[in-house]
Design a protein around this motif. Structure first.
Motif, PDB file in Angstrom:
ATOM      1  N   ASP A 224      90.639  55.418  42.003  1.00  0.00           N
ATOM      2  CA  ASP A 224      90.812  55.614  40.268  1.00  0.00           C
ATOM      3  C   ASP A 224      91.048  57.018  40.369  1.00  0.00           C
ATOM      4  O   ASP A 224      90.328  57.930  41.000  1.00  0.00           O
ATOM      5  N   TRP A 225      91.725  57.671  39.421  1.00  0.00           N
ATOM      6  CA  TRP A 225      92.039  58.888  39.476  1.00  0.00           C
ATOM      7  C   TRP A 225      90.973  59.807  39.410  1.00  0.00           C
ATOM      8  O   TRP A 225      90.907  61.041  39.936  1.00  0.00           O
ATOM      9  N   MET A 226      89.867  59.582  38.858  1.00  0.00           N
ATOM     10  CA  MET A 226      88.848  60.405  38.555  1.00  0.00           C
ATOM     11  C   MET A 226      88.029  60.883  39.737  1.00  0.00           C
ATOM     12  O   MET A 226      87.411  61.442  39.827  1.00  0.00           O
ATOM     13  N   ASP A 227      88.288  59.984  40.807  1.00  0.00           N
ATOM     14  CA  ASP A 227      87.519  60.030  42.104  1.00  0.00           C
ATOM     15  C   ASP A 227      88.450  60.936  42.917  1.00  0.00           C
ATOM     16  O   ASP A 227      87.950  61.255  44.138  1.00  0.00           O
ATOM     17  N   ILE A 228      89.618  61.326  42.729  1.00  0.00           N
ATOM     18  CA  ILE A 228      90.282  61.990  43.727  1.00  0.00           C
ATOM     19  C   ILE A 228      90.461  63.584  43.057  1.00  0.00           C
ATOM     20  O   ILE A 228      90.552  63.775  42.172  1.00  0.00           O
ATOM     21  N   PRO A 229      89.346  64.192  44.103  1.00  0.00           N
ATOM     22  CA  PRO A 229      89.304  65.674  43.719  1.00  0.00           C
ATOM     23  C   PRO A 229      90.578  66.465  43.771  1.00  0.00           C
ATOM     24  O   PRO A 229      91.313  66.197  44.875  1.00  0.00           O
ATOM     25  N   VAL A 230      90.601  67.618  43.235  1.00  0.00           N
ATOM     26  CA  VAL A 230      91.788  68.456  43.300  1.00  0.00           C
ATOM     27  C   VAL A 230      91.571  69.240  44.623  1.00  0.00           C
ATOM     28  O   VAL A 230      90.428  69.662  44.903  1.00  0.00           O
ATOM     29  N   LYS A 231      92.646  69.945  45.477  1.00  0.00           N
ATOM     30  CA  LYS A 231      92.571  70.553  46.443  1.00  0.00           C
ATOM     31  C   LYS A 231      93.525  71.958  45.997  1.00  0.00           C
ATOM     32  O   LYS A 231      94.578  71.796  45.667  1.00  0.00           O
ATOM     33  N   PHE A 232      93.015  72.913  46.288  1.00  0.00           N
ATOM     34  CA  PHE A 232      93.536  74.224  45.984  1.00  0.00           C
ATOM     35  C   PHE A 232      94.384  74.808  47.168  1.00  0.00           C
ATOM     36  O   PHE A 232      93.353  75.103  48.304  1.00  0.00           O
TER      37      PHE A 232
ATOM     38  N   LEU B 203      96.614  61.483  30.612  1.00  0.00           N
ATOM     39  CA  LEU B 203      95.652  61.839  31.524  1.00  0.00           C
ATOM     40  C   LEU B 203      95.168  63.040  31.382  1.00  0.00           C
ATOM     41  O   LEU B 203      93.942  63.514  31.758  1.00  0.00           O
ATOM     42  N   ARG B 204      96.186  64.206  31.183  1.00  0.00           N
ATOM     43  CA  ARG B 204      95.885  65.554  30.958  1.00  0.00           C
ATOM     44  C   ARG B 204      94.457  65.757  29.877  1.00  0.00           C
ATOM     45  O   ARG B 204      93.658  66.346  30.079  1.00  0.00           O
ATOM     46  N   ALA B 205      94.852  64.761  28.915  1.00  0.00           N
ATOM     47  CA  ALA B 205      93.977  64.839  27.975  1.00  0.00           C
ATOM     48  C   ALA B 205      92.502  64.167  28.109  1.00  0.00           C
ATOM     49  O   ALA B 205      91.548  64.585  27.746  1.00  0.00           O
ATOM     50  N   GLU B 206      92.520  63.059  28.967  1.00  0.00           N
ATOM     51  CA  GLU B 206      91.689  62.451  29.728  1.00  0.00           C
ATOM     52  C   GLU B 206      90.717  63.305  30.220  1.00  0.00           C
ATOM     53  O   GLU B 206      89.273  62.996  30.143  1.00  0.00           O
ATOM     54  N   LEU B 207      91.209  64.367  30.864  1.00  0.00           N
ATOM     55  CA  LEU B 207      90.324  65.167  31.641  1.00  0.00           C
ATOM     56  C   LEU B 207      89.177  65.942  30.626  1.00  0.00           C
ATOM     57  O   LEU B 207      88.047  66.013  31.024  1.00  0.00           O
TER      58      LEU B 207
END
Ligand code: SF4
Ligand code: SF4
Lengths: 543, 180
Positions: free
Chosen positions: A28-36, A130-134
């Protein structure tokens, strides 16, 4: 035998790319952490800039510090989560639109494939919905009954550091261009959701330097370059000399002149950097040709409002400065140059923030007598509508052949097109001064594609991101270049003049970038001018 | 049945499979595949167009010079997306496997699998050219950066020259270089 080989090929090359471009998400997109990683984020604001801004009246930019998005620890302030949630609560009360945008999305997906960041990256989190879902996911969790009870089942989630990091990543991969809103049946404006995300991030000291330094410069010297009054004046005077040596006509100019009829404000980049310089020279020639009684200001020396990219307080303060100067000088109204976000602020927010500007007069063209009813409240007229009106009344004499070395197309800059509806005026002007063609229908007018570097993202550490976000725009430019031999991309925005230059340099180096007023001035015929011998037009000679 | 006929017969299927494979390297491959309007879907549209053209050239043993245009159409895009150089170029290779698979599954044309030497050699040349093009576009990107910095659009008065940001690190770099 070949099928297993193909799978092997995929495995050996497609394994382990970052989320944005390769891996097929199995979670699920929520579970994918961002990486900088370097190149995936714009440099964060320098400590001294944040400190300075925080010390200024009417502004609040707390938690100045040295930090890096690549570090695990972002050095957030004590109680950061409460600060964010309280900030969100306040804004839900203050901005009715935010509350509506949080509640009314039906996830129909009409906006999903309309964002240039999504189109260039394929990253689902760049779908506007999805941006708004954030933000919406946090809103649901803490501000709706369903979310409180059912949690993740209804798309709610708790505010955590990893959510905060995701906010930073994706609110700076949105140029607040509003293209998505054109397609939303409910008129949800994801740009305003991004604005809220950025506001909330500033509450805990998260912001980027390419925005905060211009804001601090604008607050300090009146323009985002940080030019002091004498430098600004010198630069305009240099341009006057250039115009004189190119045309034999020396434009009359004045600075901070009380009693002038009109105050002219344009982005400072126009008087300082290529190719905006040619547009500024264009203004000088145009105003000289019609004998306009106007003044420049060395204090309100910036049209661009970088405050818009931070929070409403900074936007309000920078916008107020233009009007304060107009009042101080006692002008009748303001004429604004080719700019993007200045116009969005003037058209959409000025009236409720600082307006109405009753101390100014309803704008009337001193040359044609036309009353600009559309600007009755903001008291600010766009140079393209002003010029179109001059042309309509036959007040300008053109020699279109001076632009015959140019085959132009026109880029609708997001803000004038979508935030103020300035669509036909520049086209009318172009018709009279240059041979030009339109880009494909679904890339122009209200549906125009962003340059990919707006809202303060035109910084070079994220050049790849800018190039892929600008691909939908560049793709259409390339098409008209190949099909019609277009060699010039005209626009009415100073940020565009800078960012489209880089975009074209990568995707279609054969196509230059110019302002509409540059083309106008190039074609203007004036008495006593001595540029008859110039075969190739103004710009070409400067090269 | 000769190999040219084989390419003609299976051409569309091969290209479709190749496009599908290439677009599967993107997270949202579904949309990139489905939307056929090139302006609404520049990644999908350009990659499809480029691969179509390239396949025609490869299958008729064309002069490798001609590969440049379609390769640029594909690689200019992948050079600014988050791929490693290998990932950016690799899908080009896939066509070898896709063609073999298509011929092998076709009883009448199975024998053509043994005649793919020239085709596969062309693919190799295209992949090598693609690396050069990848590098050209990366270099162009750096030039764009430099041009932007020089143009003055970038200057914020009290920022220093971008190279000064290296200052702190410079000593470290010099030390490493000198092996100290
Ligand atoms: S406002 Fe523009 S950049 Fe932001 S989500 Fe919408 S389309 Fe994308
Ligand atoms: S188009 Fe509007 S309602 Fe539909 S998903 Fe997007 S924001 Fe939600």
């Amino acid at each position: 035998m070949s099928v297993p080989k193909l799978e092997q090929l995929s495995q050996s090359v497609v394994q382990g790319p970052s989320l944005a471009a390769g891996a097929i998400p199995t979670r699920d997109w929520m579970d994918i952490p961002v990486k900088f990683t370097p190149g995936s984020y714009a440099y964060v604001a320098k400590k001294d800039k944040v400190e300075y801004l925080n010390s200024q009246s009417g502004l609040s930019f707390p938690n100045a510090r040295e930090w890096s998005p690549e570090d695990d620890d972002w050095k957030l302030p004590e109680g950061w989560k409460e600060i964010i949630l309280k900030g969100l609560q306040e804004r839900l009360g203050k901005f009715r639109s935010l509350k509506i945008f949080m509640d009314c999305c039906v996830r129909c997906g009409a906006c999903a494939d309309k964002c240039h960041f999504f189109l260039g990256t394929g990253d689902p989190k760049n779908m506007p919905v999805l941006r708004a879902e954030l933000l919406r996911s946090v809103y649901r969790n803490d501000f709706t009954l369903g979310g409180k009870i059912l949690g993740k089942m209804v798309g709610a989630r708790e505010m955590t550091v990893s959510v905060l990091k995701e906010w930073f990543m994706y609110s700076y991969q949105c140029t607040e261009c509003r293209r998505c809103s054109v397609f939303c049946p409910y008129g949800i404006d994801t740009a305003e959701i991004t604005m809220m995300l950025r506001e909330l991030l500033h509450l805990v000291g998260i912001g980027i330097n390419w925005i905060l330094e211009p804001v601090s410069n604008s607050n300090r010297t009146g323009n985002h370059m940080g030019l002091q009054p004498h430098t600004f004046k010198d630069n305009v005077e240099f341009l006057v000399e250039d115009v004189e040596s190119l045309t034999g006509v020396k434009p009359n100019i004045s600075f901070n002149r009380k009693g002038a009829e009109i105050l002219f404000i344009t982005p400072s980049a126009d008087v300082f950097a290529e190719p905006g310089l040619y547009t500024a020279m264009g203004y000088l020639l145009l105003f000289e040709a019609i004998g306009l009684d106007y003044t420049w200001s060395t204090y309100a020396s910036e049209g661009g409002n970088f405050g818009l990219f931070t929070n409403n307080e900074a936007m309000k303060k920078l916008n107020a400065k233009m009007y304060a100067e107009a009042e101080r000088l006692g002008v009748k109204y303001i004429l604004g140059g080719e700019c993007g976000h200045m116009w969005r602020v003037v058209h959409q927010y000025m009236d409720t923030m600082n307006g109405p500007a009753d101390f100014l007069e309803k704008p009337v063209s001193p040359i044609t007598g036309t009353v600009f009813e559309n600007a009755a409240s903001s008291k600010m007229v766009h140079i393209s509508e002003f010029t179109a009106d001059l042309i309509k009344h036959g007040k300008l004499k053109f020699d279109k052949s001076r632009n015959s070395h140019i085959k132009a197309t026109f880029h609708d800059s997001c803000n004038p097109a979508r935030a103020m509806g300035l669509i036909d005026e520049p086209r009318y002007v172009l018709d009279h001064v240059v041979d030009w063609v339109e880009m494909p229908e679904n890339t122009i007018r209200e549906q125009t594609f962003c340059c990919g570097s707006g809202t303060g993202l035109n910084t070079d550490e994220i050049m790849e991101l800018r190039m892929r976000a600008g691909l939908p725009r560049a793709n259409a430019v390339k098409y008209v270049h190949e099909k019609h031999g277009v060699n010039m991309l005209s626009c009415v925005c100073a940020i565009d003049r800078a960012t489209l230059t880089s975009l074209n340099d990568y995707w279609t180096p054969e196509v230059g970038v110019c302002g509409v007023t540059e083309l106008v001035a190039n074609a203007i015929v004036q008495e006593d001018e001595t540029r008859g011998e110039l075969e190739e037009g103004l710009r070409t000679m400067v090269f | 049945m000769d190999i040219a006929e084989g390419f003609r017969f299976h051409g569309d299927k091969i290209v479709n499979r190749w496009v599908e494979y290439t677009l599967s390297t993107y997270t949202s491959s579904g949309f990139f595949l489905k939307e056929r309007d090139k302006f609404a879907n520049p990644v999908g549209g350009n990659l499809r167009e480029g691969l179509q053209k390239l396949f025609l050239l490869l299958s008729r043993d064309a002069d490798p010079q001609e590969f440049t245009a379609p390769l640029e159409q594909i690689i200019s895009i992948r050079a600014v997306q988050e791929f490693t150089p290998g990932q950016a170029v690799a899908p080009l290779n896939a066509v070898k496997h896709i063609v073999r698979e298509a011929f092998a599954a076709d009883k009448e044309r199975q024998h053509l699998v043994g005649e793919l030497y020239d085709f596969e050699f062309s693919v190799d040349l295209a992949v090598i050219a693609a690396f050069d093009i990848y590098m050209q576009y990366r270099e162009r990107l750096y030039q764009v950066r430099i041009a932007e910095i020089k143009s003055g659009n970038h200057i914020l008065t009290d920022s220093k020259c971008p190279s000064s940001m290296l200052d702190g690190d410079n000593k470290k770099i010099i030390k490493t270089v000198n092996g100290i």
